[in-house]
Scaffold this motif. Structure first.
Motif, PDB file in Angstrom:
ATOM      1  N   ARG A 225       0.844  -1.195   0.000  1.00 50.04           N
ATOM      2  CA  ARG A 225       0.000   0.000   0.000  1.00 50.04           C
ATOM      3  C   ARG A 225       0.880   1.246   0.000  1.00 50.04           C
ATOM      4  N   GLN A 226       0.457   2.224  -0.754  1.00 48.80           N
ATOM      5  CA  GLN A 226       1.192   3.486  -0.807  1.00 48.80           C
ATOM      6  C   GLN A 226       0.206   4.628  -0.678  1.00 48.80           C
ATOM      7  N   THR A 227       0.468   5.542   0.221  1.00 44.71           N
ATOM      8  CA  THR A 227      -0.395   6.694   0.446  1.00 44.71           C
ATOM      9  C   THR A 227       0.164   7.898  -0.288  1.00 44.71           C
ATOM     10  N   LEU A 228      -0.641   8.496  -1.138  1.00 48.08           N
ATOM     11  CA  LEU A 228      -0.240   9.682  -1.886  1.00 48.08           C
ATOM     12  C   LEU A 228      -1.089  10.859  -1.425  1.00 48.08           C
ATOM     13  N   TYR A 229      -0.451  11.950  -1.116  1.00 48.21           N
ATOM     14  CA  TYR A 229      -1.147  13.145  -0.658  1.00 48.21           C
ATOM     15  C   TYR A 229      -1.202  14.172  -1.788  1.00 48.21           C
ATOM     16  N   THR A 230      -2.360  14.746  -1.998  1.00 45.07           N
ATOM     17  CA  THR A 230      -2.522  15.784  -3.010  1.00 45.07           C
ATOM     18  C   THR A 230      -3.142  17.013  -2.349  1.00 45.07           C
ATOM     19  N   PRO A 231      -2.699  18.194  -2.732  1.00 43.64           N
ATOM     20  CA  PRO A 231      -3.248  19.416  -2.111  1.00 43.64           C
ATOM     21  C   PRO A 231      -4.707  19.629  -2.515  1.00 43.64           C
ATOM     22  N   LEU A 232      -5.479  20.202  -1.595  1.00 37.21           N
ATOM     23  CA  LEU A 232      -6.881  20.497  -1.869  1.00 37.21           C
ATOM     24  C   LEU A 232      -6.999  21.830  -2.598  1.00 37.21           C
ATOM     25  N   VAL A 233      -7.890  21.888  -3.564  1.00 37.07           N
ATOM     26  CA  VAL A 233      -8.192  23.166  -4.198  1.00 37.07           C
ATOM     27  C   VAL A 233      -9.042  23.969  -3.212  1.00 37.07           C
ATOM     28  N   PRO A 234      -9.147  25.292  -3.391  1.00 39.91           N
ATOM     29  CA  PRO A 234      -9.880  26.113  -2.415  1.00 39.91           C
ATOM     30  C   PRO A 234     -11.297  25.617  -2.120  1.00 39.91           C
TER      31      PRO A 234
END
Length: 271
Positions: A225-234
């Motif tokens: 398993r690999q967790t990828l974080y992506t920034p939230l748009v406004p």
């Protein structure tokens, strides 16, 4: 790459049974198994979104097979205003092999697609019902798959309520609305009745095959398993902050969840 050994066993099972439920876990290649077991003019029925998937599987595994694909929503004749009737489309009758993908879609015995399905399979020599969730909610939902397999002339499945009362606890509940009619509700298996007895007397032996991923995919490497974080748009950040205000409360300097996990999941689906 050819079929895996368990898929070859599935092909042999379908060949021998002719009319059966293939209930392997999702991802075990039920479509390829069914295609390799099909004979003669073949009709495949699935959700409309899976049309391209089935066409790809057809080209990959059995391009020589005389195959017609259709969706569950196209099984029956539609009236002038878009409402269905209880008549299967004539061009869907007379196939040698009928394959129902996600066959739990036929659990509702009163739906138009289920009524049409009974007409479509009546004269088919082979019926392959594919589903990774053969009993999505309750045990009594296996009634329609059994009736499709054995046909309307089998006395065991001629009456749903007689069958349900034979095997399950059936109670009568009062109407929820004023002026409504009481209705019957099917509960768990009757006391002193085992699932083995249920399977035997309802003819599931030799007509039901289910394999789990851990049982047959023993040659696969361990799951990683690999967790990828992506920034939230406004807009997402705003929705997240509003949701967090509803989800947590500050109690003596500590954040305490005010919802259970089920409630959180339902809320997230609506965002």
């Amino acid at each position: 790459m050819g079929l895996r050994p368990y898929q070859l066993e599935g092909v042999e099972f379908l060949h021998q049974a002719k009319r059966a439920i293939l209930a392997d876990d999702p991802g075990l290649g039920k479509s390829a198994t069914a295609l390799m077991a099909a004979e003669g003019r073949t009709l495949v029925v699935s959700a409309a979104i899976l049309e391209d998937t089935w066409r790809h599987e057809h080209e990959r595994w059995r391009p020589d097979l005389d195959l017609t694909w259709t969706a569950y929503s196209r099984l029956f004749v539609r009236g002038e205003r878009g409402t269905g009737t209880k008549v299967a489309k004539e061009e869907l009758l007379g196939y040698d092999t009928v394959v129902f993908d996600e066959a739990h879609e036929l659990k509702n015995r009163k739906s138009y697609q289920t009524i049409a399905a009974q007409q479509i399979v009546r004269d088919a020599e082979r019926l392959y019902m594919l589903t990774g969730t053969p009993l999505p909610n309750y045990g009594h939902e296996v009634f329609m798959p059994l009736k499709l397999i054995y046909g309307p002339d089998d006395p065991r499945f001629s009456s749903y309520w007689r069958w349900a009362d034979r095997w399950f606890e059936v109670r009568v509940e009062k109407a929820k609305r004023r002026g409504g009619e009481p209705h019957r509700v099917v509960g768990p298996l009757r006391d002193l009745t085992t699932w083995d007895r249920f399977a035997h007397d309802n003819g599931l032996q030799g007509r039901w095959l289910r394999r789990l991923r851990d049982e047959v995919l023993t040659d696969l490497p361990p799951l990683t398993r690999q967790t990828l974080y992506t920034p939230l748009v406004p807009k997402q950040r705003k929705a997240y902050n509003e949701f967090k205000e509803d989800w947590f409360v500050d109690l003596d300097g500590n954040e305490v969840a005010t919802w259970d996990e089920g409630g959180v999941w339902l809320k997230l689906l609506k965002l």
